[in-house]
Design an enzyme around this catalytic site. Structure first.
Site, PDB file in Angstrom:
ATOM      1  N   LYS A 129       0.868  -1.177   0.000  1.00  0.00           N
ATOM      2  CA  LYS A 129       0.000   0.000   0.000  1.00  0.00           C
ATOM      3  C   LYS A 129       0.903   1.223   0.000  1.00  0.00           C
ATOM      4  O   LYS A 129       1.673   1.439   0.939  1.00  0.00           O
ATOM      5  CB  LYS A 129      -0.894  -0.014   1.227  1.00  0.00           C
ATOM      6  CG  LYS A 129      -1.804   1.203   1.316  1.00  0.00           C
ATOM      7  CD  LYS A 129      -2.785   1.070   2.461  1.00  0.00           C
ATOM      8  CE  LYS A 129      -3.626   2.326   2.598  1.00  0.00           C
ATOM      9  NZ  LYS A 129      -4.641   2.194   3.648  1.00  0.00           N
TER      10      LYS A 129
ATOM     11  N   LYS B 239      -2.087  -1.547  -3.893  1.00  0.00           N
ATOM     12  CA  LYS B 239      -2.982  -0.395  -3.814  1.00  0.00           C
ATOM     13  C   LYS B 239      -2.172   0.892  -3.867  1.00  0.00           C
ATOM     14  O   LYS B 239      -1.181   1.000  -3.140  1.00  0.00           O
ATOM     15  CB  LYS B 239      -3.739  -0.480  -2.491  1.00  0.00           C
ATOM     16  CG  LYS B 239      -4.679   0.661  -2.237  1.00  0.00           C
ATOM     17  CD  LYS B 239      -5.227   0.558  -0.843  1.00  0.00           C
ATOM     18  CE  LYS B 239      -6.042   1.804  -0.572  1.00  0.00           C
ATOM     19  NZ  LYS B 239      -6.487   1.914   0.769  1.00  0.00           N
TER      20      LYS B 239
END
Ligand code: PBG
Ligand code: ZN
Length: 321
Positions: free
Chosen positions: A193, A246
């Site tokens: 992330k 992400k």
């Protein structure tokens, strides 16, 4: 001329026949924002088409989605009391826990429930962990995050998805869940992330923007593809069942690289800012929404994703894109 690639592009039949990558709706996971109260369907202004739901309206909307084949959802909660340590995140009766119970009562295992696990919507400073001596303290945050995952598992979640990026949280969640008899509850880790500006609209929706500083001491630096593989490898070795990258669109290289370096399913999160950009340009008439969305979905599949978390999921299935 010996080679004429255009022969295999002659019409849609032959193009479909030789298509190398296929996207299908089983890959889709649809996110929901839940809040306390009754009869609430309140639009999120920076994310056209996405609403906050209370648990009662959520059940109705999930039922509608289920009929179209949306049977995997990702739940985000909020609206609980905020405090320095985010203690309300692991109460037994958070709105997320209530929603899980209600959905499972109504739909049993026809719905696969994944929950976001993070403290940022529950801390008064908006960081994803607990602050000590002016910085986000890893190990006490991990402890709270594992407790939060447990409350979701107890309520009946099929899969928990830690999005905090603390070190060691997948292992801590796995061992707490196993200790308490939830060895069947799966973990999808937000493994890679990045500290990204594409989360802006979400932070408005979840009321989770940091009140000071930024998330760069825990989320990843977007200059580091090798470190990304290290994060994924750590989560895999700590017992993650699914690894996630992400955001998605700006990180297709990372998805491809991860696909080649793990035996686990790879998910990508097509985040709020990516969604809002498409929606805004489409509303202006500058792009054709359906074509752009489906081009993006195929890009994720081509990059190597098995699962796609996207706010576009409902449009894709309901409009038959
Ligand atoms: C919370 C969380 C965020 C997102 C998912 N979980 C925001 C953040 O880390 O600031 C982003 C989702 C999106 O932008 O659609 N940790
Ligand atoms: Zn967070």
């Amino acid at each position: 001329m010996i080679h004429r690639p255009r022969r295999l592009r002659k019409n849609s039949i032959v193009r479909d026949m030789v298509a190398e990558v296929r996207f299908n709706r089983d890959m889709l996971i649809y996110p929901y924002f839940i809040e306390k109260g009754k009869n609430i369907i309140s639009p999120i202004s920076a994310m056209p088409g996405i609403n906050h739901f209370s648990t009662d309206t959520l059940v109705k909307d999930v039922e509608k989605g289920l009929k179209k084949g949306i049977n995997k959802i990702l739940l985000f909660g909020g609206g609980e009391a905020k405090s320095a340590e985010g203690k309300s995140a692991y109460k037994k009766d958070t709105v997320v826990a209530d929603a899980i119970k209600l959905l499972k009562k109504n739909f049993k295992d026809d719905i696969y429930i994944i929950t976001d696990v993070c403290l940022c919507a529950y801390t008064d400073h908006g960081h994803c962990g607990i602050i000590k001596d002016g910085h986000v303290h890893n190990d006490s945050s991990v402890e709270a995050i594992a407790k939060m995952a447990l409350t979701h598992a107890e309520a009946g979640a099929d899969m928990v998805a830690p999005s905090d990026m603390m070190d060691g949280r997948v292992g801590a969640i796995r061992s707490l869940l196993d200790d308490k008899g939830f060895e069947e509850t799966a973990i999808m880790s937000y493994s890679i992330k990045f500290a990204s500006s594409y989360y802006g609209p979400f932070r408005e929706a979840a009321d989770s923007a940091p009140q000071f500083g930024d998330r760069k001491s825990y989320q990843m630096d977007f200059r580091n593809p090798d470190e990304a593989m290290k994060e994924a490898w750590l989560d895999e070795s700590e017992g993650a069942d699914v690894l996630m990258v992400k955001p998605a669109l700006a990180y297709l290289d990372i998805i491809t690289h991860l696909r080649a370096n793990t035996h686990l399913p790879v998910a990508c999160y097509n985040v709020s800012g990516e969604y809002s950009m498409v929606k805004a340009a489409a509303a202006k008439g500058w792009i054709d929404e359906k074509s752009v969305v489906m081009e993006n979905m195929h890009a994720f599949a081509r990059a190597g994703c098995n699962l796609i978390i996207t706010y576009h999921a409902r449009d894709i299935v309901e409009k038959g894109w």
